[in-house]
Design an enzyme around this catalytic site. Structure first.
Site, mmCIF file in Angstrom:
data_model
loop_
_atom_site.group_PDB
_atom_site.id
_atom_site.type_symbol
_atom_site.label_atom_id
_atom_site.label_comp_id
_atom_site.label_asym_id
_atom_site.label_seq_id
_atom_site.Cartn_x
_atom_site.Cartn_y
_atom_site.Cartn_z
ATOM 1 N N SER A 1 -0.050 -6.981 -5.651
ATOM 2 C CA SER A 1 -0.759 -8.048 -4.933
ATOM 3 C C SER A 1 -1.400 -7.486 -3.668
ATOM 4 O O SER A 1 -1.974 -8.216 -2.883
ATOM 5 C CB SER A 1 0.244 -9.137 -4.536
ATOM 6 O OG SER A 1 1.241 -8.545 -3.715
ATOM 7 N N ALA B 1 -4.070 -5.432 -1.770
ATOM 8 C CA ALA B 1 -5.436 -4.906 -1.920
ATOM 9 C C ALA B 1 -5.546 -3.478 -1.372
ATOM 10 O O ALA B 1 -6.323 -2.666 -1.874
ATOM 11 C CB ALA B 1 -6.422 -5.818 -1.198
ATOM 12 N N GLY B 2 -4.748 -3.163 -0.341
ATOM 13 C CA GLY B 2 -4.778 -1.812 0.240
ATOM 14 C C GLY B 2 -4.287 -0.781 -0.765
ATOM 15 O O GLY B 2 -4.854 0.312 -0.892
ATOM 16 N N ASP C 1 6.371 0.745 -5.454
ATOM 17 C CA ASP C 1 7.128 0.256 -4.301
ATOM 18 C C ASP C 1 7.121 1.372 -3.272
ATOM 19 O O ASP C 1 7.350 2.540 -3.593
ATOM 20 C CB ASP C 1 8.556 -0.142 -4.665
ATOM 21 C CG ASP C 1 9.098 -1.101 -3.605
ATOM 22 O OD1 ASP C 1 8.558 -2.211 -3.491
ATOM 23 O OD2 ASP C 1 10.023 -0.720 -2.871
ATOM 24 N N PHE D 1 -4.421 0.489 5.455
ATOM 25 C CA PHE D 1 -3.722 -0.787 5.576
ATOM 26 C C PHE D 1 -2.324 -0.520 6.128
ATOM 27 O O PHE D 1 -1.961 0.631 6.398
ATOM 28 C CB PHE D 1 -3.636 -1.483 4.199
ATOM 29 C CG PHE D 1 -2.704 -0.814 3.221
ATOM 30 C CD1 PHE D 1 -3.089 0.335 2.545
ATOM 31 C CD2 PHE D 1 -1.423 -1.310 2.979
ATOM 32 C CE1 PHE D 1 -2.240 0.968 1.649
ATOM 33 C CE2 PHE D 1 -0.565 -0.677 2.088
ATOM 34 C CZ PHE D 1 -0.981 0.460 1.425
HETATM 35 P P1 ITT Z 1 3.201 -5.320 -4.164
HETATM 36 O O1 ITT Z 1 4.694 -5.407 -4.227
HETATM 37 O O2 ITT Z 1 2.523 -6.538 -4.718
HETATM 38 O O3 ITT Z 1 2.656 -4.037 -4.744
HETATM 39 P P2 ITT Z 1 3.666 -5.173 -1.285
HETATM 40 O O4 ITT Z 1 2.773 -5.017 -0.097
HETATM 41 O O5 ITT Z 1 4.668 -6.295 -1.269
HETATM 42 O O6 ITT Z 1 2.737 -5.294 -2.613
HETATM 43 P P3 ITT Z 1 5.788 -3.208 -1.148
HETATM 44 O O7 ITT Z 1 6.876 -4.192 -1.305
HETATM 45 O O8 ITT Z 1 5.866 -1.906 -1.896
HETATM 46 O O9 ITT Z 1 4.367 -3.812 -1.560
HETATM 47 O O10 ITT Z 1 5.645 -2.915 0.405
HETATM 48 C C1 ITT Z 1 4.899 -1.846 0.829
HETATM 49 C C2 ITT Z 1 4.661 -1.963 2.332
HETATM 50 O O11 ITT Z 1 4.888 -0.677 2.932
HETATM 51 C C3 ITT Z 1 3.220 -2.315 2.607
HETATM 52 O O12 ITT Z 1 3.028 -3.717 2.675
HETATM 53 C C4 ITT Z 1 2.973 -1.597 3.932
HETATM 54 O O13 ITT Z 1 3.448 -2.367 4.992
HETATM 55 C C5 ITT Z 1 3.848 -0.347 3.799
HETATM 56 N N1 ITT Z 1 3.087 0.757 3.184
HETATM 57 C C6 ITT Z 1 3.277 1.311 1.948
HETATM 58 N N2 ITT Z 1 2.367 2.263 1.698
HETATM 59 C C7 ITT Z 1 1.580 2.318 2.794
HETATM 60 C C8 ITT Z 1 0.451 3.083 3.125
HETATM 61 O O14 ITT Z 1 -0.099 3.936 2.290
HETATM 62 N N3 ITT Z 1 -0.099 2.878 4.316
HETATM 63 C C9 ITT Z 1 0.403 1.981 5.181
HETATM 64 N N4 ITT Z 1 1.450 1.198 4.945
HETATM 65 C C10 ITT Z 1 2.044 1.357 3.742
#
Ligand code: ITT
Length: 229
Positions: free
Chosen positions: A29, A31-32, A91, A181
């Site tokens: 979900s 977009a980043g 994740d 993001f």
């Molecule tokens: P989905 O589960 O739908 O994929 P989510 O945003 O809930 O989306 P996660 O539970 O894996 O995904 O949480 C990942 C979070 O970690 C994300 O929202 C960012 O705050 C941080 N994060 C992960 N990868 C990142 C990146 O490449 N750059 C910056 N922040 C990142």
């Protein structure tokens, strides 16, 4: 050099698998993350697509204690919506050493219960502000951190394989850069003297936890193709 019928059949089958593997189905979900994957896939001529009607599927509760547990849970649940297809779920999160590995698996929701969150206009902004508050007064040499990404590939509700990537950096005391993001503007990557928010999606893919995990996934796909798995 001559080929027998079996060789021709097998190579046609492999070619067919390669052609069909050019689109990777993602379950996210965020977009980043989608932009990051598109940046990582571009160099390989692969298209990234979200699962059709993803937003109408019931949300998976991410209550695992590890990135791997959550990635498997998401990939397995969402793959049921597209029978027979390989689905990739990510994740990921930020582990800050001075905070005992936090926000870790709570990265997306780090500031959810924070009273200051209401002062911020986005979730990412609130999460970053909380990190800066928690690290106030911590000197640069103690601000080490890493991004971690675990990808799970699942088909018909079963995980087939998982892939891990990480990137080591330092948390700045103020955001820098407008791309990316999440925590990207705070994540300084010494190797190139930039934060992840100062990179294009293609550049970020070269160094990032997500790019590394995605390349491991692609190598596995190639081996699986060659073995007709
Ligand atoms: P989905 O589960 O739908 O994929 P989510 O945003 O809930 O989306 P996660 O539970 O894996 O995904 O949480 C990942 C979070 O970690 C994300 O929202 C960012 O705050 C941080 N994060 C992960 N990868 C990142 C990146 O490449 N750059 C910056 N922040 C990142």
């Amino acid at each position: 050099m001559g080929y027998d019928a079996t060789t021709i059949r097998t190579s046609k089958y492999r070619e067919h698998r390669r052609m069909t593997a050019r689109t990777v189905l993602l379950a996210t979900s965020n977009a980043g993350k989608l932009r990051d994957f598109a940046g990582a896939a571009a160099a390989f001529g692969i298209t990234i697509a979200n699962i059709p009607n993803f937003s109408s599927l019931p949300e998976v509760v991410e209550d695992g204690a590890t990135f791997e547990e959550n990635a498997r849970k998401k990939a397995e649940s969402y793959s049921v919506a597209v029978p027979g297809e390989l689905v990739l779920a990510d994740d990921s999160g930020l582990e800050i050493d001075a905070l005992g590995g936090a926000p870790g698996v709570r990265s997306a929701r780090y500031a959810a219960d924070d009273p200051h969150a209401a002062e911020c206009s986005t979730v990412d902004e609130a999460n970053n502000a909380k990190v800066l508050r928690e690290l106030k007064g911590v000197p640069e040499q103690k601000r080490s951190a890493r991004f971690v990404c675990v990808l799970a590939a699942a088909r018909d509700g079963q995980t087939v394989h998982t892939f891990r990537g990480s990137a080591e950096g330092i948390i700045l005391d103020a955001p820098r850069g407008k791309n990316g993001f999440g925590y990207d503007p705070l994540f300084y990557f010494p190797q190139i003297d930039k934060t992840f928010a100062e990179l294009s999606a293609e550049e970020k893919a070269q160094y990032s936890h997500r790019g590394k995990a995605f390349r491991a996934f692609l190598s596995w796909c190639r081996v699986a193709d060659d073995q007709n798995l």
